[in-house]
Motif scaffolding. Sequence first.
Motif, PDB file in Angstrom:
ATOM      1  N   UNK A 236       0.851  -1.197   0.000  1.00 42.12           N
ATOM      2  CA  UNK A 236       0.000   0.000   0.000  1.00 42.12           C
ATOM      3  C   UNK A 236       0.883   1.243   0.000  1.00 42.12           C
ATOM      4  N   UNK A 237       0.444   2.236  -0.751  1.00 43.20           N
ATOM      5  CA  UNK A 237       1.150   3.514  -0.813  1.00 43.20           C
ATOM      6  C   UNK A 237       0.130   4.638  -0.698  1.00 43.20           C
ATOM      7  N   UNK A 238       0.478   5.681   0.044  1.00 46.63           N
ATOM      8  CA  UNK A 238      -0.374   6.867   0.103  1.00 46.63           C
ATOM      9  C   UNK A 238       0.472   8.050   0.541  1.00 46.63           C
ATOM     10  N   UNK A 239      -0.075   9.235   0.368  1.00 48.75           N
ATOM     11  CA  UNK A 239       0.624  10.462   0.757  1.00 48.75           C
ATOM     12  C   UNK A 239      -0.102  11.083   1.951  1.00 48.75           C
ATOM     13  N   UNK A 243       0.832  19.936   8.802  1.00 44.55           N
ATOM     14  CA  UNK A 243       1.338  21.310   8.919  1.00 44.55           C
ATOM     15  C   UNK A 243       2.813  21.455   8.556  1.00 44.55           C
ATOM     16  N   UNK A 244       3.564  20.376   8.641  1.00 44.62           N
ATOM     17  CA  UNK A 244       5.000  20.447   8.342  1.00 44.62           C
ATOM     18  C   UNK A 244       5.342  20.098   6.900  1.00 44.62           C
ATOM     19  N   UNK A 245       4.401  19.510   6.178  1.00 42.24           N
ATOM     20  CA  UNK A 245       4.671  19.119   4.798  1.00 42.24           C
ATOM     21  C   UNK A 245       3.985  17.815   4.444  1.00 42.24           C
ATOM     22  N   UNK A 246       4.455  17.212   3.364  1.00 43.31           N
ATOM     23  CA  UNK A 246       3.838  15.968   2.873  1.00 43.31           C
ATOM     24  C   UNK A 246       4.913  14.921   2.644  1.00 43.31           C
ATOM     25  N   UNK A 247       4.530  13.671   2.805  1.00 43.02           N
ATOM     26  CA  UNK A 247       5.462  12.559   2.584  1.00 43.02           C
ATOM     27  C   UNK A 247       4.682  11.340   2.095  1.00 43.02           C
ATOM     28  N   UNK A 248       5.316  10.593   1.213  1.00 44.77           N
ATOM     29  CA  UNK A 248       4.708   9.343   0.734  1.00 44.77           C
ATOM     30  C   UNK A 248       5.130   8.206   1.655  1.00 44.77           C
ATOM     31  N   UNK A 249       4.156   7.395   2.066  1.00 47.29           N
ATOM     32  CA  UNK A 249       4.445   6.266   2.946  1.00 47.29           C
ATOM     33  C   UNK A 249       3.948   4.989   2.285  1.00 47.29           C
ATOM     34  N   UNK A 250       4.585   3.897   2.606  1.00 49.28           N
ATOM     35  CA  UNK A 250       4.167   2.609   2.042  1.00 49.28           C
ATOM     36  C   UNK A 250       4.445   1.506   3.041  1.00 49.28           C
ATOM     37  N   UNK A 251       3.654   0.444   2.922  1.00 47.17           N
ATOM     38  CA  UNK A 251       3.818  -0.707   3.816  1.00 47.17           C
ATOM     39  C   UNK A 251       3.109  -1.898   3.199  1.00 47.17           C
ATOM     40  N   UNK A 252       3.588  -3.069   3.529  1.00 45.52           N
ATOM     41  CA  UNK A 252       2.914  -4.291   3.081  1.00 45.52           C
ATOM     42  C   UNK A 252       1.876  -4.659   4.131  1.00 45.52           C
ATOM     43  N   UNK A 253       0.623  -4.753   3.693  1.00 46.11           N
ATOM     44  CA  UNK A 253      -0.473  -4.967   4.631  1.00 46.11           C
ATOM     45  C   UNK A 253      -1.268  -6.199   4.251  1.00 46.11           C
ATOM     46  N   UNK A 254      -1.939  -6.746   5.254  1.00 43.27           N
ATOM     47  CA  UNK A 254      -2.820  -7.883   5.060  1.00 43.27           C
ATOM     48  C   UNK A 254      -4.037  -7.672   5.946  1.00 43.27           C
ATOM     49  N   UNK A 255      -5.138  -8.288   5.619  1.00 44.31           N
ATOM     50  CA  UNK A 255      -6.389  -8.086   6.354  1.00 44.31           C
ATOM     51  C   UNK A 255      -6.194  -8.311   7.858  1.00 44.31           C
ATOM     52  N   UNK A 256      -6.720  -7.352   8.628  1.00 43.28           N
ATOM     53  CA  UNK A 256      -6.662  -7.473  10.085  1.00 43.28           C
ATOM     54  C   UNK A 256      -5.385  -6.957  10.696  1.00 43.28           C
ATOM     55  N   UNK A 257      -4.432  -6.435   9.892  1.00 41.86           N
ATOM     56  CA  UNK A 257      -3.154  -5.987  10.455  1.00 41.86           C
ATOM     57  C   UNK A 257      -2.696  -4.687   9.806  1.00 41.86           C
ATOM     58  N   UNK A 258      -3.331  -3.551  10.163  1.00 40.70           N
ATOM     59  CA  UNK A 258      -2.922  -2.264   9.585  1.00 40.70           C
ATOM     60  C   UNK A 258      -1.749  -1.603  10.303  1.00 40.70           C
ATOM     61  N   UNK A 259      -1.241  -2.247  11.327  1.00 42.74           N
ATOM     62  CA  UNK A 259      -0.200  -1.629  12.146  1.00 42.74           C
ATOM     63  C   UNK A 259       1.037  -1.199  11.357  1.00 42.74           C
ATOM     64  N   UNK A 260       1.514  -1.954  10.354  1.00 46.86           N
ATOM     65  CA  UNK A 260       2.708  -1.494   9.610  1.00 46.86           C
ATOM     66  C   UNK A 260       2.520  -0.122   8.963  1.00 46.86           C
ATOM     67  N   UNK A 261       1.292   0.227   8.581  1.00 46.92           N
ATOM     68  CA  UNK A 261       1.063   1.551   8.008  1.00 46.92           C
ATOM     69  C   UNK A 261       1.171   2.625   9.089  1.00 46.92           C
ATOM     70  N   UNK A 262       0.707   2.311  10.312  1.00 46.32           N
ATOM     71  CA  UNK A 262       0.856   3.245  11.435  1.00 46.32           C
ATOM     72  C   UNK A 262       2.333   3.536  11.663  1.00 46.32           C
ATOM     73  N   UNK A 263       3.140   2.496  11.650  1.00 45.62           N
ATOM     74  CA  UNK A 263       4.582   2.665  11.845  1.00 45.62           C
ATOM     75  C   UNK A 263       5.183   3.510  10.722  1.00 45.62           C
ATOM     76  N   UNK A 264       4.731   3.284   9.502  1.00 43.39           N
ATOM     77  CA  UNK A 264       5.267   4.037   8.367  1.00 43.39           C
ATOM     78  C   UNK A 264       4.907   5.517   8.470  1.00 43.39           C
ATOM     79  N   UNK A 265       3.684   5.816   8.906  1.00 39.91           N
ATOM     80  CA  UNK A 265       3.265   7.215   9.053  1.00 39.91           C
ATOM     81  C   UNK A 265       4.059   7.895  10.159  1.00 39.91           C
ATOM     82  N   UNK A 277      -2.173   6.525  15.264  1.00 41.66           N
ATOM     83  CA  UNK A 277      -2.412   5.511  16.290  1.00 41.66           C
ATOM     84  C   UNK A 277      -3.506   4.582  15.796  1.00 41.66           C
ATOM     85  N   UNK A 278      -3.643   3.448  16.466  1.00 39.77           N
ATOM     86  CA  UNK A 278      -4.719   2.522  16.155  1.00 39.77           C
ATOM     87  C   UNK A 278      -5.865   2.729  17.132  1.00 39.77           C
TER      88      UNK A 278
END
Length: 422
Positions: A236-239, A243-265, A277-278
């Motif tokens: 998954x990839x998103x921007x 207030x400080x700016x923008x950044x593109x983040x990405x993580x490999x995700x699977x159903x029921x486990x969105x935590x890697x995206x939280x870490x990437x953000x 946070x979750x």
Amino acid sequence: MTIGTSMFSQLNAQAFSRVGAEIADLQEQISSGKNDPRASADPVRSARLSVAREQKSSLERYDTNLGQLESRLNLTDTTLSEITNMTQRLNEITLRAASSSVTSAERETLQIEVDELKQGLLDLANTRDEMGRNLFGGYRMSGPAFEDTSNGVQFLGDGGVHALRVSETSTLPSGLNGSDAFMSIAAGEGAERSVFDLIDDLSASLGVGTDKWQDEVQGDFGITLDLALTRAPQTWTMTVSGPSGAAEVSAELVAGAPAPMVDAINAVSADTGVTATLSDDGQTIVLNSPEGAAVSGFETDPLRRDILARVGVYDRDGNQDGGRIPVVAERMMPDAQVSALRTVSDHMADLRAKVGSLGAVVEAQQNTIENRMVALQQAIAELEDLDVAAAITELQSLMLTRDASQQTFARITQTSLFDYIR
């Protein structure tokens, strides 16, 4: 040395036979208007004639190849013309779909038309020439060049392009490779997608409820993300903007486990001013920022055409401001669809221009071969055609010599020993 009467008669008979044969040959040549074709008659002329005929045979093969090239290129141009008409209609549909006045019923009708146009384009991509060969399938002889599967239209051909020799030193392609023509449309940032994938995107963007889709959501007081994860791992990839700016983040995700995206953000919080946070259920991502946040640029690998996330926006008091917003990839939005189909039209126009250029080269080469054929035919005619006036003069000379020799021989053979005694 004494020559007997018998030998004398035999030698003269052989001489008369040779002269007779020469006379017969000359008469036959005069009748046909052609020189004696035998190498023994004129070795140099025969060798030159053999080379000229071999060159003529080669030119005839080149001319035949050019005819086949012309026919195949004409078919390719006609096919691309029909495809161009289809892509123009698809452009019209994207423009209509982007209008705020289009109704749900009309979107459904447009979606049906898009699907029919895709099938028509697939049929054209599988066009065969008069010899039954795939026009866009490379060297693949049997079966279709393209096939619609559960994973979209797949190219079953290869990277080959039929080519034919048109001169002693050059060959020309007889068309286009299907992968280049249909599977390699520029999709931005160096990416390439097939024309069929782009049409599938358009069809999906015309479905029920798609007029509510968004590709970017802004929240002044908070955002929640419910990502539509699947059982199969996806990148998954998103921007994320803050207030400080923008950044593109990405993580490999699977159903029921969105935590890697939280870490990437959170890994780019210093660049964005946004933390994640979750929620208590462990499924919803909450974006926190004192001055608001935004999410955009959603994409997955493999690509998807459905809703990727539902985004909630909250007011100052922490209450959800309206319903959750369905978010999709940017390429599924009307403006992106218009741009994508315009790219397809431009691509097809470029292909037609390329085919037209090849056709012009074929035509020029045909003119060259035709001029060479005329010059070569003249050279062959000079070697083959008989100088009738000279041949008649030689024939008359031979006949005069034969007649005189026969008369002399007759006089000699009539003389006896008694004539000498007297």
